[in-house]
Design an enzyme around this catalytic site. Structure first.
Site: not given
Ligand code: CAO
Length: 438
Positions: A410-412
């Site tokens: 999850d790039h967040r």
């Protein structure tokens, strides 16, 4: 019944302002507070409401006229039994929301009562309804704003055709019609609205049969879709040299079999993942529901995707970091057997920190697994194969057993650099059995 003159009331400091709209005509029935006309100065536009209910007998004003306090707007025949000029109550202020109570404008009976009815003890009524036209607000009268609100039209997207670009009721109608006739994907803009799937009768192309989706497929499908659209996925690929590990695993098979366990590569992957999660704690975390905090987990439960005749389930092995590979292999065997017999308990599928999806037993070179949210990463494992690997010492290509890894994160929460560090860490662990078993 009495015909009353309706006059422009006190409009504050404005004098001789433009009449930009006339909302009624002779013969119309009006209710108290209905807009009769809209005035506009260079600073504000304002609706003048009917002071009482009745029937419009004559209109004495037109678009383009100048109006000031006391200008005659119309003659209205007050409706019997309805609010009359003498007993009008302060009207609600429909727009904009203002703390100042509104009152109707003055009117004067014709011909019996010569003096106009002037509201007492209240602040300037019309100013309370005025909408300022300068600044960023779209240029539109309060009645047009109200009309737009009723239709759900966003005035900032409507082009005004009136003087000085003022938005008229017709402009709003034209805009709404245009939006309704647009293709759906064009209307949705940048949101998450997805173009509806067309309904196609496939039987027109050949024979078909319809089967219901299993309960698991329906549930997992909805979850996978949510996870896919919620978490911005990035997948990092890497290859681990598992030649020595595979030799070691084979050498342990008899020992494992004596204990009634099948020692598979997945057990070693679990062990390596637990180690990497300890080294990179951001991977053993979840975003808070508001998305502004990271919840770090001080336990290490790892799920594994398990293919069953009814669909995909994800049993969870608890405290992987505290178990040796044989314990993990035993758990894997027991939980996957239970999954296939539909005997998994809810708690055996809960609490996962990270998931491994291994398709190695089936085939394929690489794939992009979908994160099992609210976890923040998932490791996909494909089929290992012998590859020529350059050995700098002997300056030759050596045949090595390489295992393809696909880490979706999850790039967040996870940066690209950490994604690559995590797979590199796994690669190092898997290529050196001693490190893995430490
Ligand atoms: N490369 C080459 N061979 C592999 C391998 C790999 N990466 N992983 C397993 N194998 C081999 C095993 O060694 C075994 O061979 P033998 O029978 O000769 O010993 C064979 O493949 C079968 O392994 P397995 O599947 O029984 O065991 P596992 O521990 O690897 O996997 C489980 C267990 C439950 C993960 C698996 O049965 C399964 O269900 N996989 C599908 C998961 C899935 O559907 N994922 C997709 C989810 S969507 O993202």
């Amino acid at each position: 019944m009495a015909i009353q003159e309706v006059l422009v009331p006190d409009i504050g400091n404005f004098d001789s302002v433009d009449v930009i709209e006339v909302h009624v005509k002779a013969g119309d029935s009006v209710n108290q507070d209905d807009s009769l006309i809209t005035l506009e100065s260079d600073k504000a536009s304002m609706d003048i409401p009917a002071p009482f209910s009745g029937t419009v007998k004559e209109i004495r004003i037109k678009v383009g006229d100048k109006a000031s306090q006391g200008t005659l707007i119309a003659l209205i025949d007050a409706a019997e039994g309805l609010a009359a000029p003498g007993d009008t109550k302060p009207a609600a202020v429909p727009e904009p929301a203002a703390a100042t109570p509104d009152i109707p404008p003055p009117s004067r009976p014709v011909p019996e009562v010569p003096k106009p009815i002037v509201p007492q003890g209240t602040p300037n009524p019309v100013a309370a309804r005025a909408e300022f036209v300068s600044g960023k607000n779209p240029h539109a009268s309060p009645s047009v704003r109200k009309f737009a609100r009723e239709l759900g039209a966003d005035l900032t997207r409507v082009t005004g055709s009136g003087p000085k670009g003022r938005i008229t009721k017709e402009d709003v109608q034209t805009w709404v019609k245009g939006e309704l006739t647009k293709p759906r994907e064009a209307v949705s803009g940048g949101g998450m609205n997805v173009l509806a799937m067309p309904t196609i009768d496939f039987s027109q192309f050949g024979a078909t049969e319809t089967q219901p989706l299993s309960r698991i497929k329906k549930l997992s499908g909805a979850n996978l879709h949510r996870n896919w659209v919620t978490a911005p996925h990035v997948t990092q690929f890497d290859n681990a040299d598992i030649t020595d590990l595979e030799d070691f695993r084979k050498s342990m098979q008899d020992e494992a079999a004596k204990r009634g366990v099948k020692l598979t590569m997945l057990a070693f992957l679990m062990k390596a993942a637990a180690n990497a999660l300890r080294t990179y704690p951001n991977f053993n975390a979840s975003l808070s529901p508001a998305g502004d905090e990271l919840i770090l987990k001080h336990y290490c439960h790892i799920g594994f995707a398990c293919d069953t005749p009814d669909g995909l389930v994800v049993p969870v092995i608890r405290d992987v970091n505290q178990k040796d590979v044989l314990d993990i292999a035993r758990d894997l065997g027991e939980l996957s057997a239970k999954a296939r017999e539909r005997k998994l308990k809810i708690e055996e599928m809960q609490g996962g920190c990270f998931t491994i999806s291994s398709l190695g037993g089936i085939g394929g070179t690489m794939f992009t697994p979908i994160i099992n949210c609210p976890e923040v990463a998932i490791l996909g494992v494909s089929r290992s194969s012998i590859e020529p690997v350059w050995d700098a010492k002997s300056k030759t290509f050596e045949p090595r057993l390489m295992l393809p890894l696909s880490l979706s994160y999850d790039h967040r929460v996870i940066d690209g650099a950490d994604g690559a560090r995590f797979t590199s860490h796994l690669r190092v662990m898997l290529s050196d059995v001693r490190r893995l078993l430490l």
